[in-house]
Design an enzyme around this catalytic site. Structure first.
Site, PDB file in Angstrom:
ATOM      1  N   GLY A 159       0.760  -1.177  -0.137  1.00 52.19           N
ATOM      2  CA  GLY A 159       0.036   0.100  -0.108  1.00 52.19           C
ATOM      3  C   GLY A 159       0.827   1.325   0.002  1.00 52.19           C
ATOM      4  O   GLY A 159       0.535   2.316  -0.816  1.00 52.19           O
TER       5      GLY A 159
ATOM      6  N   GLU B 180       2.289   5.874   7.705  1.00 52.90           N
ATOM      7  CA  GLU B 180       3.498   6.020   7.342  1.00 52.90           C
ATOM      8  C   GLU B 180       4.213   7.216   7.905  1.00 52.90           C
ATOM      9  O   GLU B 180       5.306   7.114   8.276  1.00 52.90           O
ATOM     10  CB  GLU B 180       3.479   6.125   5.773  1.00 52.90           C
TER      11      GLU B 180
ATOM     12  N   HIS C 256       5.561   6.017  11.380  1.00 50.25           N
ATOM     13  CA  HIS C 256       6.978   5.321  11.025  1.00 50.25           C
ATOM     14  C   HIS C 256       8.019   6.530  11.327  1.00 50.25           C
ATOM     15  O   HIS C 256       9.111   5.924  11.482  1.00 50.25           O
ATOM     16  CB  HIS C 256       6.886   4.586   9.766  1.00 50.25           C
TER      17      HIS C 256
ATOM     18  N   MET D 282       4.779   2.913   1.655  1.00 48.28           N
ATOM     19  CA  MET D 282       6.268   2.610   2.533  1.00 48.28           C
ATOM     20  C   MET D 282       6.596   3.805   2.920  1.00 48.28           C
ATOM     21  O   MET D 282       6.966   4.711   2.351  1.00 48.28           O
ATOM     22  CB  MET D 282       7.266   1.905   1.220  1.00 48.28           C
TER      23      MET D 282
HETATM   24  N1  BES Z   1       6.469  -0.818   6.253  1.00 49.39           N
HETATM   25  C1  BES Z   1       5.255  -1.195   5.509  1.00 49.39           C
HETATM   26  C2  BES Z   1       5.449  -1.221   3.925  1.00 49.39           C
HETATM   27  C3  BES Z   1       5.946  -2.763   3.633  1.00 49.39           C
HETATM   28  C4  BES Z   1       4.946  -3.667   3.416  1.00 49.39           C
HETATM   29  C5  BES Z   1       7.090  -3.267   3.313  1.00 49.39           C
HETATM   30  C6  BES Z   1       5.388  -5.109   3.224  1.00 49.39           C
HETATM   31  C7  BES Z   1       7.762  -4.443   2.954  1.00 49.39           C
HETATM   32  C8  BES Z   1       6.632  -5.303   2.979  1.00 49.39           C
HETATM   33  C9  BES Z   1       4.322   0.101   5.505  1.00 49.39           C
HETATM   34  O1  BES Z   1       4.509   0.854   6.659  1.00 49.39           O
HETATM   35  C10 BES Z   1       3.044  -0.326   5.462  1.00 49.39           C
HETATM   36  O2  BES Z   1       2.445  -0.937   6.572  1.00 49.39           O
HETATM   37  N2  BES Z   1       2.141  -0.505   4.414  1.00 49.39           N
HETATM   38  C11 BES Z   1       1.013  -1.037   4.295  1.00 49.39           C
HETATM   39  C12 BES Z   1      -0.180   0.185   4.443  1.00 49.39           C
HETATM   40  C13 BES Z   1      -0.477   0.451   5.619  1.00 49.39           C
HETATM   41  C14 BES Z   1      -1.410   1.788   5.704  1.00 49.39           C
HETATM   42  C15 BES Z   1      -1.188  -0.611   6.500  1.00 49.39           C
HETATM   43  C16 BES Z   1       0.808  -1.855   3.120  1.00 49.39           C
HETATM   44  O3  BES Z   1       1.637  -1.745   2.303  1.00 49.39           O
HETATM   45  O4  BES Z   1      -0.004  -2.579   3.152  1.00 49.39           O
HETATM   46 ZN    ZN Z   2       3.657   0.167   8.432  1.00 50.63          ZN
END
Ligand code: BES
Ligand code: ZN
Length: 877
Positions: free
Chosen positions: A285, A322, A325, A287
């Protein structure tokens, strides 16, 4: 310190600074590039070898500069499996500070991992140097979490090997380059028409948070209202040219959220700028790269008046998650991937906290119970689950841990803890933790210590089982005169927990409500296997106030019925929890489906969208499990029809201007439920509106919030004409949410021939790899199609796996969403034997979840089918 449970790089070289320079980007050609990376590091003992991470990279030359000597690498060997290179030097390197100089070549890939290119269709004429193929153009960006920084440049790619970074890149003069930090300078490149863009040095940070991007970008900008060291911080949303008008909503969320978190944590946003970038090809979704957060289009673009309002809720949350984070994860980073939950669980909870602050009317904690709690407790009720904190020996295993346990169970237990300690105390502890470990790494225990200090309670002792043990409890209540006894046991949705699986004693905040006032609450906790609670009001009591505790409650059946008659004494979260618990207990056999349906019957007068959303999900699960029995399926449909008819007829079809968000969403849901239940008036009106829109007679006949509902109903009730028309819309629309909506709706067809066509579409170039799971989820939810999806996977496995294998996130998601909804043991066995001889490394966890889910559904079906049928018939359905 070496850790036996971690498979890490040798503990000999510790980097402190990287200077990265990328040049000769073969844009639109071979997509190769040349890089140099100069790493300041300290060497702790004499060595002739240095091991670091690389993937899909060729090291051309490596050299050590130390004191006044320089030592050349004479051999470079690669271990593809561990993604490491060993540089062997001609002489021993003495301990001390060194500069490691590496020249390398690599490729800008299409894997959405590492340094990647993303194809897109430009809506306006792009800058002339934008790389191009046919009618498509390209933008470039990076995605390094968890283990793909090594795919862009050689590095010591572990979260606790933090360093500072200088970054420079040579690109065409008319394109824009972005990095974690602001641009420091630009100078002429090696050739006419090229420039070299250099960025300010980053703070000390982990490799997985580094990022850069190149493209024909434009932006919208706002300034934070708060001042940081006397000045506001510029916040920008970057898109490829032509899309920036859809970026204002996210922009408004972003700058306010930065101020909010700076205040909440008592720590200023740490960087001089904050950019958001819309990326056309994006596996997940979003990063949280420090200072340069990347998003898939639907998580950041919103077209006012054209997009479904649901996406506002999503964008506000993703942006907040995000940005959370930027402190929690980026400023303070988990020491190792086994504590991923610290990052993701916390960002999930605090992300919703921010959304709740800006949109109290959205009732997001009820949304949290209806969506996040529900999904977390569903996954954690399978044997295939895992503890929140999970051993990750090899970092390459961590991809599959980005799951509902880390995110949703993680945030649920944080919510439980915060509600127990009090939110202010909780935030105080978090703030102390962030301050104590800023620019460093920390562990779950460090967080518990800070929270213990802030609260004066021994947080570690009562949170430990929640973090380190698999599963969660069901509290079974038995009534005695003016008291109740409560007993905890591990909850498994298969209902067959064995003694050796039931050894954990959880700390369970009972939160007993005895009236509608917040004063009427007993804040006792259950800390042993069972206990007795005295002075219970026999007319009304309810456990687990607002469903803040991560457990289920199993009441005696008469009590459940009584609670159903006292809904006015319950909060929205309570009601959602009550239905969710009853549904889960019916699956496990500790409750029954008739008891669930009797409870749901009492909600006919309900007006809250989020309660209806829980009801709808619970009924949909029954429809999935019992789909194989026509009589039951028909009776369930008429149950749903009777339940929803008064509500849908009251709410009507029109969206009055200025109506609140939740009412709008309720209308959309009720129409969908009524239509699926066969409400003739609703179906006729959905067809009429579709007709007006499809024929071009009235392009605005379908409200933007009703596209998914009206398309979905027309596809499932209609045939080829409707299918072709929505497919045409899918292919031609440039609305970002519109594409997702059309793709999902098309999967609702009941015609097997159209299902085949749909599958061919999903696996054609018309559907981006990142969106294939939308097709899988849609077919899996469709009882007439899910076996055709499985059939297709088996017959076309070579093509399917080739298409999905470039990105693990994509592959795992497809398998899990596509296969978990069957309820026949035979299918589970077929799946098992099919995958037996395949390399399932990227999705082995998904397969275990699939097997466990199917078994659970099958057991449920066999146990309840007859009972459910009798109840439905006895009640006139
Ligand atoms: N750190 C993650 C992105 C990520 C997901 C990196 C899987 C590597 C593998 C990011 O902070 C995240 O959590 N993204 C979510 C969306 C969020 C709003 C729940 C995602 O990509 O689903
Ligand atoms: Zn996250």
């Amino acid at each position: 310190m070496a850790h036996a449970d971690r498979d890490t790089l040798p503990n000999v070289v510790k980097p402190s600074h990287y200077a990265i320079f990328l040049a000769n980007l073969e844009l639109g050609g071979s997509w190769g590039y040349n890089g140099t990376v100069k790493i300041d590091a300290s060497v702790s003992k004499p060595t002739k070898e240095i091991v670091l991470n690389v993937k899909e990279i060729s090291v051309v030359k490596a050299e050590i500069q130390a004191a006044s000597t320089s030592i050349k690498a004479v051999d470079i060997s690669y271990d593809k499996v561990s993604e490491r290179a060993t540089l062997s030097f001609e002489k021993e390197i003495a301990p001390g500070d060194v500069l490691l100089n590496i020249e390398f070549t690599a490729t800008i890939n299409e894997a959405m991992a590492g340094f990647s290119r993303a194809k897109y269709k430009a809506t306006v004429t792009p800058a002339s140097s934008t790389p191009k193929a046919d009618e498509f153009h390209y933008m470039l960006s990076t995605q390094f979490e968890a283990c793909d920084a090594r795919r862009a440049f050689p590095c010591f790619d572990e979260p606790n090997l933090k360093a500072t970074f200088d970054f420079e890149i040579e690109i065409p003069k008319d394109l824009v380059a972005l990095g974690n930090m602001p641009v420091k300078s630009e100078r002429d490149g090696s050739k006419e028409g090229l420039k070299i863009v250099s960025f300010e040095r980053t703070p000390v940070m982990s490799t997985y948070l580094l990022a850069w991007a190149v493209g024909d970008f434009e932006y919208v900008e706002a300034q934070t209202e708060r001042k940081y060291n006397g000045a506001s911080i510029p916040v920008r949303v970057y898109t490829t040219r032509g899309l920036k008008d859809q970026a204002y909503y996210a922009l408004g969320c972003a700058h306010k959220t930065i101020d909010y978190f700076s205040e909440l944590f008592g720590i200023d946003y740490p960087l001089p700028k904050s950019d958001l970038l819309c990326v056309h090809k994006f596996a997940s979704g979003a990063m949280e790269n420090w200072g340069l957060v990347t998003y898939r289009t639907t998580a950041v673009l919103f077209d006012e008046g054209k997009s479904d309002a649901r996406y506002k809720n999503r964008i506000a949350y993703v942006v907040a998650h995000e940005l959370a984070h930027q402190w929690f994860g980026n400023l303070v980073t988990m020491d190792w991937w086994s504590e991923l939950w610290l990052n993701e669980g916390f960002a999930t909870w605090v992300g919703w906290l921010a959304v709740d602050h800006f949109y109290p009317e959205w009732n997001v904690w009820s949304q949290f119970v209806a969506e996040s709690f529900r999904q977390a407790s569903q996954l954690d009720s399978l044997r295939a689950s895992h503890p929140i904190e999970v051993p990750v020996k090899n970092a390459l295993e961590v991809d599959q841990i980005f799951d509902h346990i880390s995110y949703l169970k993680g945030s649920s237990v944080i919510r439980m803890l915060s509600s127990h300690l009090g939110q202010d105390t909780f935030i105080k502890g978090v703030s102390d933790y962030l301050k104590a470990h800023a620019y460093g790494n920390a562990t779950t225990n460090d967080l518990w210590s800070a929270l213990s200090k802030a609260s004066g309670q021994d947080v570690n002792s009562f949170m430990d089982p929640w973090i380190r043990k698999i599963g969660y409890p069901v509290v079974t209540v038995a009534e005695e005169p003016s008291q109740i006894s409560v007993r905890q046991t591990r909850f498994l949705s298969s209902g067959d927990v064995k003694p050796e699986e039931d050894e954990t004693i959880w700390w369970i905040p009972l939160g007993i409500k005895t009236g509608s006032e917040s004063a009427d609450i007993k804040l006792q906790a259950l800390t042993s296997k069972s206990d007795t609670i005295r002075d219970i009001n026999e007319t009304f009591y309810k456990l687990n106030r607002d469903q803040t505790g991560f457990y289920r409650t199993n009441y005696p059946s008469e009590r459940l019925a009584k609670l159903g008659q006292n809904l006015h004494l319950l909060s929205t979260e309570d009601k959602i929890g009550l239905v969710g618990d009853a549904a889960a207990l019916a699956v496990s056999g500790e409750g029954t489906t008739p008891a669930l349906l009797a409870l749901i019957e009492g909600f006919a007068q309900e007006t809250n969208y989020l309660v209806w959303s829980q009801i709808s999900t619970s009924l949909a699960n029954l429809q999935t499990v019992f789909a194989g029995n026509e009589t039951v399926a028909t009776a369930l449909k008429s149950f749903k029809l009777k339940l929803v008819t008064p509500a849908v007829e009251t709410i009507g079809w029109e969206f009055p201007p200025g109506e609140d968000y939740l009412t709008g969403q309720l209308r959309k849901l009720l129409i969908a439920m009524a239509g699926n239940a066969g409400h003739e008036g609703i179906i006729a009106e959905a067809k009429r509106r579709f007709q007006l829109w499809a024929s071009g007679q009235d392009p605005s006949a379908i409200h933007s919030n009703l596209r998914s509902t009206i398309f979905g109903l027309n596809i499932s009730e209609g045939d080829r004409v409707e299918f072709d028309r929505v497919k045409e819309e899918y292919l031609k629309t440039d609305s970002v949410d519109g594409k997702e909506i059309c793709l999902s709706s098309l999967g609702r067809t009941k015609n097997p021939e159209l299902v085949q066509e749909y599958l061919d579409l999903v696996f054609s170039d018309h559907v981006a790899v990142q969106d294939v799971h939308t097709g899988a989820a849609s077919l899996a939810a469709n009882s007439k199609a899910r076996h055709l999806l499985w059939q297709y996977m088996k017959s076309n496995w070579a093509a399917v796996s080739t298409r999905l294998s470039s990105n693990n996130v994509v592959f795992e998601r497809f398998v899990r969403l596509g296969l978990a909804k069957f309820s026949d043991i035979g299918v589970a066995e077929d799946i098992k034997s099919f995958f037996q001889d395949k390399d399932t490394g990227a999705y082995d966890r998904a397969l275990v979840i699939v097997a466990d889910s199917i078994r659970t559904n099958a057991r449920y079906k066999d146990r309840e089918e007859q009972l459910l049928l009798e109840w439905l018939q006895a009640h006139g359905y």
